[in-house]
Design a protein around this motif. Structure first.
Motif, short mmCIF file in Angstrom:
data_model
loop_
_atom_site.label_atom_id
_atom_site.label_comp_id
_atom_site.label_asym_id
_atom_site.label_seq_id
_atom_site.Cartn_x
_atom_site.Cartn_y
_atom_site.Cartn_z
N PRO A 78 8.05 -1.09 4.37
CA PRO A 78 7.19 -1.73 5.39
C PRO A 78 6.80 -3.14 4.98
O PRO A 78 6.84 -3.50 3.80
N ALA A 79 6.41 -3.93 5.96
CA ALA A 79 5.97 -5.29 5.69
C ALA A 79 4.80 -5.28 4.70
O ALA A 79 3.92 -4.42 4.76
N LEU A 80 4.83 -6.23 3.78
CA LEU A 80 3.76 -6.31 2.79
C LEU A 80 2.47 -6.79 3.43
O LEU A 80 2.47 -7.60 4.36
N THR A 81 1.36 -6.30 2.92
CA THR A 81 0.07 -6.80 3.36
C THR A 81 -0.15 -8.19 2.78
O THR A 81 0.54 -8.59 1.81
N ARG A 93 9.63 -6.59 -3.62
CA ARG A 93 8.26 -6.06 -3.62
C ARG A 93 7.89 -5.64 -5.03
O ARG A 93 8.74 -5.47 -5.90
N LEU A 94 6.59 -5.47 -5.25
CA LEU A 94 6.07 -4.90 -6.48
C LEU A 94 5.76 -3.44 -6.23
O LEU A 94 5.24 -3.07 -5.19
#
Length: 308
Positions: A44-47, A191-192
């Motif tokens: 999902p898209a990162l915040t 991503r992390l």
């Protein structure tokens, strides 16, 4: 053995800095939660907070990487393939050396490989295989040279001008030299994830470009608090948890960064030979982009179950 340009991703990790990690624990911990996928963004898209933390880590990693002028180290690589060896046992282990000089010269050479030979008294057995050598390639800034020691043949690919020098990032050596955070985000879904131990960072990267996906499906890197890579795990381009469970685990030792001593010319002379042995065949051609990996496309899109 043919050149596997996925290993050139490795040098982008190496040139930042390196430390030692346990293969068993790192492999089990770093792959947890991994779901390699190539056709679309696999998460999902990162915040905004997640994106800010990722940007901070990549910027710090870039700063560490771009401080490297020369580098040399030894490496060990464990190749896992559940179709070639039992679970928990590597199919073969390679040892070799990596060298690099800013901005566009590098070497990746396997010096020995020990293959899985079966079980004896409940323990895996390993040994060499006749006339089997690992990868050996060099980039001298204008050419990508592969030494095929099995066939005694030297394959030389000339790099066009727009792929030389500082533009090597866009050549067959993907962000190998001088890590660029912005280009990585443009070329990879990054991503992390939850790190395997305190004070470390787990970076996961899925290639967006088809030519990159032909070389590897997903890479995981564990960075120390000082943004030095401790672990790298690279998944095969057709990785599938059941049908094609293949991945490589790397460790590094005897790392020397910016220790050129007598000068850069002498450093380069130690690993870029003037010419191959006299009895070798030499094939020359212009650079050819990596071929798309063969196999069932549907199979390549399968996501493996998380490992524990």
């Amino acid at each position: 053995m043919r050149l596997h340009r996925g290993h050139l991703f490795l040098l982008s990790i190496v040139c930042g800095a390196l430390t030692f990690a346990s293969p068993a624990n790192a492999q089990q911990q770093a792959v947890a939660g991994a779901k390699p996928q190539a056709a679309a963004q696999p998460f999902p898209a990162l915040t905004p907070a997640q994106q800010a933390e990722l940007d901070r880590v990549l910027a710090s990693w870039q700063q560490k990487s771009q401080s490297t002028k020369t580098l040399e180290c030894k490496f060990e690589r464990w190749h896992f393939d559940l179709l070639a060896a039992p679970a928990g046992v590597h199919a073969h282990k390679a040892e070799g050396v990596v060298k690099y000089a800013n901005p566009d010269k590098g070497l990746f050479r396997v010096d020995s490989i020990m293959y899985y030979k079966g079980m004896k008294n409940g323990a895996p057995q390993f040994g060499p295989t006749a006339n089997k050598y690992g990868e050996y390639w060099i980039c001298n800034g204008v050419e990508l040279i592969e030494y095929d020691r099995e066939q005694k043949k030297c394959n030389v690919q000339s790099l066009p001008p727009n792929m030389q020098g500082t533009n090597i990032f866009n050549s067959p050596l993907p962000f190998v030299f001088n890590l660029d955070a912005q280009q990585i985000k443009e070329r990879y879904w990054v991503r992390l994830e939850q790190a395997p131990k305190p004070n470390t960072y787990l970076v996961q990267a899925w290639p967006k470009r088809q030519e990159d996906r032909a070389q590897y499906k997903m890479v995981q890197v564990v960075l120390s608090s000082g943004f030095e890579p401790e672990v790298m795990i690279m998944y095969a381009p057709n990785f599938h948890e059941k049908l094609a469970p293949q991945w490589d685990h790397y460790e590094f030792s005897e790392v020397k960064r910016n220790a050129i001593g007598a000068g850069i010319s002498q450093f380069l002379g130690h690993f870029i030979p003037q010419q191959p042995p006299a009895d070798w065949k030499i094939d020359r051609q212009n650079f050819l982009p990596p071929q798309i990996a063969q196999g069932n496309p549907a199979q390549q899109q399968q996501q493996p179950a998380p490992r524990n």
